[in-house]
Scaffold this motif. Sequence first.
Motif, mmCIF file in Angstrom:
data_model
loop_
_atom_site.group_PDB
_atom_site.id
_atom_site.type_symbol
_atom_site.label_atom_id
_atom_site.label_comp_id
_atom_site.label_asym_id
_atom_site.label_seq_id
_atom_site.Cartn_x
_atom_site.Cartn_y
_atom_site.Cartn_z
ATOM 1 N N UNK A 62 -14.860 -114.472 18.501
ATOM 2 C CA UNK A 62 -15.059 -115.877 18.146
ATOM 3 C C UNK A 62 -13.983 -116.814 18.689
ATOM 4 N N UNK A 63 -12.808 -116.282 18.976
ATOM 5 C CA UNK A 63 -11.716 -117.118 19.475
ATOM 6 C C UNK A 63 -11.891 -117.442 20.954
ATOM 7 N N UNK A 64 -12.345 -116.458 21.740
ATOM 8 C CA UNK A 64 -12.486 -116.654 23.185
ATOM 9 C C UNK A 64 -13.930 -116.890 23.622
ATOM 10 N N UNK A 65 -14.885 -116.662 22.717
ATOM 11 C CA UNK A 65 -16.323 -116.759 23.015
ATOM 12 C C UNK A 65 -16.730 -115.789 24.126
ATOM 13 N N UNK A 66 -16.092 -114.624 24.144
ATOM 14 C CA UNK A 66 -16.415 -113.614 25.145
ATOM 15 C C UNK A 66 -17.026 -112.390 24.480
ATOM 16 N N UNK A 67 -17.945 -111.755 25.199
ATOM 17 C CA UNK A 67 -18.571 -110.524 24.732
ATOM 18 C C UNK A 67 -18.173 -109.391 25.660
ATOM 19 N N UNK A 68 -17.924 -108.213 25.059
ATOM 20 C CA UNK A 68 -17.620 -107.013 25.842
ATOM 21 C C UNK A 68 -18.502 -105.875 25.349
ATOM 22 N N UNK A 69 -18.812 -104.961 26.240
ATOM 23 C CA UNK A 69 -19.718 -103.854 25.926
ATOM 24 C C UNK A 69 -19.014 -102.696 25.224
ATOM 25 N N UNK A 70 -18.213 -103.007 24.262
ATOM 26 C CA UNK A 70 -17.502 -101.990 23.503
ATOM 27 C C UNK A 70 -17.142 -102.590 22.151
ATOM 28 N N UNK A 72 -14.242 -103.630 19.858
ATOM 29 C CA UNK A 72 -12.809 -103.895 19.988
ATOM 30 C C UNK A 72 -12.311 -104.675 18.777
ATOM 31 N N UNK A 73 -10.990 -104.650 18.584
ATOM 32 C CA UNK A 73 -10.367 -105.388 17.489
ATOM 33 C C UNK A 73 -10.524 -106.892 17.686
ATOM 34 N N UNK A 74 -10.358 -107.629 16.589
ATOM 35 C CA UNK A 74 -10.443 -109.099 16.579
ATOM 36 C C UNK A 74 -11.748 -109.619 17.163
#
Length: 111
Positions: A62-70, A72-74
């Motif tokens: 929510x802080x960076x508005x990025x999605x990753x395929x795993x 992850x914390x935060x």
Amino acid sequence: LKGIYWDERYPRLLTKAEMTDLYEKGNKSLFAVGDISCDVNGSIEFLQYTTTIEKPFFSWNPTTNEAVDDIVDDSVAVMGVDILPTELSVESSKHFGDALLPLLKQIIIDG
């Protein structure tokens, strides 16, 4: 876990802005979301793409508005498997069939 129909005429259940606001205030208690109806960019606005049975979650920050395929914390783990309802039917049918098969054999033997 959300499983209701949504379209643009209705308000979103959870927006990116709402999640960002919660995270900025230190409230990170919502750490996983599942959208069974799989409305990409819909009522759960940060469901950015569908996932698969083999890899059911991605993480959205929510802080960076990025999605990753795993996972992850935060970040919020997001599940959006678009064929999930049919997968549940397969599992249920297999379980029911496995439980019924011994009974059918006995019925056939007993005539």
